[in-house]
Write an enzyme that holds these catalytic residues in place. Sequence first.
Site, PDB file in Angstrom:
ATOM      1  N   GLY A  11      38.632  47.947  20.064  1.00  0.00           N
ATOM      2  CA  GLY A  11      37.629  47.907  18.994  1.00  0.00           C
ATOM      3  C   GLY A  11      36.196  48.176  19.412  1.00  0.00           C
ATOM      4  O   GLY A  11      35.265  47.801  18.697  1.00  0.00           O
ATOM      5  N   SER A  12      36.000  48.902  20.535  1.00  0.00           N
ATOM      6  CA  SER A  12      34.611  49.129  20.955  1.00  0.00           C
ATOM      7  C   SER A  12      33.862  50.053  19.983  1.00  0.00           C
ATOM      8  O   SER A  12      32.667  49.864  19.735  1.00  0.00           O
ATOM      9  CB  SER A  12      34.540  49.663  22.390  1.00  0.00           C
ATOM     10  N   ASN A  13      34.552  51.019  19.413  1.00  0.00           N
ATOM     11  CA  ASN A  13      33.886  51.882  18.422  1.00  0.00           C
ATOM     12  C   ASN A  13      33.573  51.105  17.149  1.00  0.00           C
ATOM     13  O   ASN A  13      32.498  51.264  16.564  1.00  0.00           O
ATOM     14  CB  ASN A  13      34.760  53.101  18.098  1.00  0.00           C
ATOM     15  N   ARG A  90      48.212  54.592  14.119  1.00  0.00           N
ATOM     16  CA  ARG A  90      49.230  55.071  13.192  1.00  0.00           C
ATOM     17  C   ARG A  90      48.779  56.405  12.588  1.00  0.00           C
ATOM     18  O   ARG A  90      47.589  56.606  12.371  1.00  0.00           O
ATOM     19  CB  ARG A  90      49.439  54.067  12.060  1.00  0.00           C
ATOM     20  N   HIS A 108      38.048  61.004  18.039  1.00  0.00           N
ATOM     21  CA  HIS A 108      39.079  61.414  19.001  1.00  0.00           C
ATOM     22  C   HIS A 108      38.394  61.767  20.329  1.00  0.00           C
ATOM     23  O   HIS A 108      37.382  62.461  20.326  1.00  0.00           O
ATOM     24  CB  HIS A 108      39.849  62.624  18.452  1.00  0.00           C
ATOM     25  N   GLU A 173      31.137  58.587  22.431  1.00  0.00           N
ATOM     26  CA  GLU A 173      31.815  58.159  21.192  1.00  0.00           C
ATOM     27  C   GLU A 173      30.963  57.120  20.478  1.00  0.00           C
ATOM     28  O   GLU A 173      30.827  57.134  19.257  1.00  0.00           O
ATOM     29  CB  GLU A 173      33.177  57.537  21.510  1.00  0.00           C
TER      30      GLU A 173
HETATM   31  C1  GRF Z   1      38.769  55.739  21.585  1.00  0.00           C
HETATM   32  O1  GRF Z   1      38.773  56.481  22.776  1.00  0.00           O
HETATM   33  C2  GRF Z   1      38.947  56.643  20.399  1.00  0.00           C
HETATM   34  O2  GRF Z   1      38.373  57.892  20.590  1.00  0.00           O
HETATM   35  C3  GRF Z   1      40.439  56.763  20.301  1.00  0.00           C
HETATM   36  O3  GRF Z   1      40.931  55.503  20.641  1.00  0.00           O
HETATM   37  C4  GRF Z   1      39.989  54.834  21.480  1.00  0.00           C
HETATM   38  C5  GRF Z   1      39.670  53.541  20.812  1.00  0.00           C
HETATM   39  O4  GRF Z   1      38.840  52.725  21.594  1.00  0.00           O
HETATM   40  N1  GRF Z   1      40.829  57.214  18.989  1.00  0.00           N
HETATM   41  P1  GRF Z   1      38.170  51.454  20.958  1.00  0.00           P
HETATM   42  O5  GRF Z   1      39.318  50.586  20.398  1.00  0.00           O
HETATM   43  O6  GRF Z   1      37.250  51.898  19.877  1.00  0.00           O
HETATM   44  O7  GRF Z   1      37.472  50.767  22.087  1.00  0.00           O
END
Ligand code: GRF
Length: 215
Positions: A11-13, A90, A108, A173
Amino acid sequence: MKIAVLASGRGSNFKKLAEAVKDGKIKAEISILITDRETAGAADIAREFNINVCYLPFKKFPDRDAYDREIVSILKQEKISLVCLAGYMRIVTPIFVKAFENKIMNIHPSLLPAFPGLGVHKKVLEYGAKFSGATVHFVDTGVDTGPIIIQAVVPVKPGDTPKSLAERILKWEHKIYPQAVKWFTEGRIKIDGRTVTVEKASYDSPPVVPALEDF
Ligand code: GRF
């Protein structure tokens, strides 16, 4: 504007999006986190930011369509205008995509259309590519095929491992996803077929195109 985030992992994003909302950079509300994994780190982050968590285990549904119908019904009930997939493991069904056409974004960790799907960094290194990166795109019915909003280019260095490359890309990201969401909430994103344009953005400043403004 109400945003929903769907995440399966760390969940870092999601955290970066929640921080940008909290800081007032993104003028919207993240109303709900939906996760298919009870132990997802994203759920802890949601609690930290007082965001409602909805855990939906896939095994409780007969098939993918039924699962996505439930998600669509929750999102409609919550009056969600934008759905952000952030490490959501998913593949979304056409039912979901049609219900939120051009309103679902994904991040991505490659320069799409190169290296879609899973195991991206290992594939990039095995291929010997010299650049990789990150892409935020709208979600269509394919896997990582939807219209591209913003991309960041990152060098692949000698001695890189999937982990070192992933870390270098993740930093970008964390900038491009909040930026894309901010543009969406400002109504600046226009879509013409596959071509996405951000109004009044600069398209002349690599490594990120369109140029970052706020992150
Ligand atoms: C990220 O690298 C994103 O690009 C991919 O899955 C990863 C998720 O990382 N779709 P996080 O859970 O957001 O840390």
